[in-house]
Design a protein around this motif. Structure first.
Motif, PDB file in Angstrom:
ATOM      1  N   HIS A  72       0.836  -1.195   0.000  1.00  0.00           N
ATOM      2  CA  HIS A  72       0.000   0.000   0.000  1.00  0.00           C
ATOM      3  C   HIS A  72       0.875   1.251   0.000  1.00  0.00           C
ATOM      4  O   HIS A  72       1.835   1.347   0.754  1.00  0.00           O
ATOM      5  CB  HIS A  72      -0.899  -0.016   1.236  1.00  0.00           C
ATOM      6  CG  HIS A  72      -1.837   1.124   1.318  1.00  0.00           C
ATOM      7  ND1 HIS A  72      -2.787   1.376   0.354  1.00  0.00           N
ATOM      8  CD2 HIS A  72      -1.964   2.103   2.227  1.00  0.00           C
ATOM      9  CE1 HIS A  72      -3.461   2.455   0.686  1.00  0.00           C
ATOM     10  NE2 HIS A  72      -2.975   2.922   1.817  1.00  0.00           N
ATOM     11  N   ASP A  79      -0.739   4.736  -0.887  1.00  0.00           N
ATOM     12  CA  ASP A  79      -1.523   5.973  -0.799  1.00  0.00           C
ATOM     13  C   ASP A  79      -2.600   5.793   0.259  1.00  0.00           C
ATOM     14  O   ASP A  79      -3.587   5.138   0.037  1.00  0.00           O
ATOM     15  CB  ASP A  79      -2.156   6.288  -2.151  1.00  0.00           C
ATOM     16  CG  ASP A  79      -2.963   7.577  -2.131  1.00  0.00           C
ATOM     17  OD1 ASP A  79      -3.039   8.236  -1.077  1.00  0.00           O
ATOM     18  OD2 ASP A  79      -3.525   7.912  -3.180  1.00  0.00           O
ATOM     19  N   ASN A  80      -2.382   6.402   1.418  1.00  0.00           N
ATOM     20  CA  ASN A  80      -3.253   6.194   2.572  1.00  0.00           C
ATOM     21  C   ASN A  80      -4.453   7.138   2.612  1.00  0.00           C
ATOM     22  O   ASN A  80      -5.286   7.019   3.494  1.00  0.00           O
ATOM     23  CB  ASN A  80      -2.425   6.368   3.844  1.00  0.00           C
ATOM     24  CG  ASN A  80      -2.866   5.409   4.916  1.00  0.00           C
ATOM     25  OD1 ASN A  80      -3.402   4.356   4.623  1.00  0.00           O
ATOM     26  ND2 ASN A  80      -2.641   5.775   6.153  1.00  0.00           N
ATOM     27  N   GLN A  81      -4.552   8.049   1.708  1.00  0.00           N
ATOM     28  CA  GLN A  81      -5.606   9.049   1.741  1.00  0.00           C
ATOM     29  C   GLN A  81      -6.980   8.398   1.627  1.00  0.00           C
ATOM     30  O   GLN A  81      -7.307   7.748   0.647  1.00  0.00           O
ATOM     31  CB  GLN A  81      -5.397  10.048   0.610  1.00  0.00           C
ATOM     32  CG  GLN A  81      -6.168  11.308   0.782  1.00  0.00           C
ATOM     33  CD  GLN A  81      -5.703  12.356  -0.218  1.00  0.00           C
ATOM     34  OE1 GLN A  81      -5.319  12.047  -1.339  1.00  0.00           O
ATOM     35  NE2 GLN A  81      -5.722  13.594   0.202  1.00  0.00           N
ATOM     36  N   GLY A  82      -7.773   8.555   2.696  1.00  0.00           N
ATOM     37  CA  GLY A  82      -9.116   8.006   2.729  1.00  0.00           C
ATOM     38  C   GLY A  82      -9.209   6.606   3.302  1.00  0.00           C
ATOM     39  O   GLY A  82     -10.294   6.096   3.526  1.00  0.00           O
ATOM     40  N   TYR A  83      -8.061   5.976   3.531  1.00  0.00           N
ATOM     41  CA  TYR A  83      -8.051   4.599   4.038  1.00  0.00           C
ATOM     42  C   TYR A  83      -7.170   4.469   5.276  1.00  0.00           C
ATOM     43  O   TYR A  83      -6.640   3.400   5.570  1.00  0.00           O
ATOM     44  CB  TYR A  83      -7.538   3.640   2.953  1.00  0.00           C
ATOM     45  CG  TYR A  83      -8.260   3.784   1.648  1.00  0.00           C
ATOM     46  CD1 TYR A  83      -9.572   3.335   1.518  1.00  0.00           C
ATOM     47  CD2 TYR A  83      -7.660   4.384   0.556  1.00  0.00           C
ATOM     48  CE1 TYR A  83     -10.253   3.479   0.323  1.00  0.00           C
ATOM     49  CE2 TYR A  83      -8.325   4.524  -0.641  1.00  0.00           C
ATOM     50  CZ  TYR A  83      -9.626   4.065  -0.750  1.00  0.00           C
ATOM     51  OH  TYR A  83     -10.292   4.206  -1.927  1.00  0.00           O
ATOM     52  N   GLU A  84      -7.001   5.523   6.023  1.00  0.00           N
ATOM     53  CA  GLU A  84      -6.058   5.565   7.137  1.00  0.00           C
ATOM     54  C   GLU A  84      -6.287   4.472   8.178  1.00  0.00           C
ATOM     55  O   GLU A  84      -5.348   3.947   8.759  1.00  0.00           O
ATOM     56  CB  GLU A  84      -6.101   6.935   7.837  1.00  0.00           C
ATOM     57  CG  GLU A  84      -5.655   8.088   6.973  1.00  0.00           C
ATOM     58  CD  GLU A  84      -6.775   8.678   6.131  1.00  0.00           C
ATOM     59  OE1 GLU A  84      -7.909   8.169   6.136  1.00  0.00           O
ATOM     60  OE2 GLU A  84      -6.508   9.672   5.436  1.00  0.00           O
ATOM     61  N   ILE A 105       0.448   2.374   5.233  1.00  0.00           N
ATOM     62  CA  ILE A 105       1.404   2.637   4.159  1.00  0.00           C
ATOM     63  C   ILE A 105       2.601   1.700   4.307  1.00  0.00           C
ATOM     64  O   ILE A 105       3.060   1.431   5.405  1.00  0.00           O
ATOM     65  CB  ILE A 105       1.847   4.108   4.173  1.00  0.00           C
ATOM     66  CG1 ILE A 105       0.662   4.989   3.796  1.00  0.00           C
ATOM     67  CG2 ILE A 105       3.015   4.349   3.226  1.00  0.00           C
ATOM     68  CD1 ILE A 105       0.954   6.461   3.821  1.00  0.00           C
ATOM     69  N   TYR A 117     -10.294  -1.917  -3.343  1.00  0.00           N
ATOM     70  CA  TYR A 117      -9.605  -0.634  -3.256  1.00  0.00           C
ATOM     71  C   TYR A 117      -9.092  -0.285  -4.646  1.00  0.00           C
ATOM     72  O   TYR A 117      -8.843  -1.179  -5.463  1.00  0.00           O
ATOM     73  CB  TYR A 117      -8.416  -0.725  -2.290  1.00  0.00           C
ATOM     74  CG  TYR A 117      -8.829  -0.942  -0.859  1.00  0.00           C
ATOM     75  CD1 TYR A 117      -9.245   0.114  -0.072  1.00  0.00           C
ATOM     76  CD2 TYR A 117      -8.814  -2.214  -0.299  1.00  0.00           C
ATOM     77  CE1 TYR A 117      -9.628  -0.082   1.238  1.00  0.00           C
ATOM     78  CE2 TYR A 117      -9.199  -2.422   1.007  1.00  0.00           C
ATOM     79  CZ  TYR A 117      -9.610  -1.348   1.777  1.00  0.00           C
ATOM     80  OH  TYR A 117     -10.000  -1.548   3.072  1.00  0.00           O
ATOM     81  N   ALA A 127      -3.750   2.807  -5.489  1.00  0.00           N
ATOM     82  CA  ALA A 127      -3.342   3.060  -4.105  1.00  0.00           C
ATOM     83  C   ALA A 127      -2.213   2.125  -3.674  1.00  0.00           C
ATOM     84  O   ALA A 127      -1.772   2.168  -2.529  1.00  0.00           O
ATOM     85  CB  ALA A 127      -4.534   2.908  -3.160  1.00  0.00           C
TER      86      ALA A 127
END
Length: 63
Positions: free
Chosen positions: A9, A11-16, A21, A51, A55
């Motif tokens: 992974h 890109d953590n934006q929106g899936y924190e 990451i 997903y 990402a």
């Protein structure tokens, strides 16, 4: 022989909460999802969800 897929992974934006990451995640085969630019991943909750494939840094198949 079973084949396993793995992804990292990026890109953590929106899936924190559900994805970390730089963590390696198991990917379940889902050809229909891949046709739509998605990947089915077992996340931090231990469940499989779709997903965006963008990402993730690496998407490869292991035998």
């Amino acid at each position: 022989m079973n084949k396993h897929k793995a992804t990292i992974h990026s890109d953590n934006q929106g899936y924190e909460v559900l994805l970390e990451i730089c963590k390696l995640y198991e990917v379940l085969s889902d050809e229909d999802a891949e046709k739509h630019g998605q990947v089915r991943v077992i996340d931090e909750a231990g469940k499989d969800y779709l997903y965006p494939i963008t990402a993730f840094l690496i998407y490869r198949q292991h035998s």
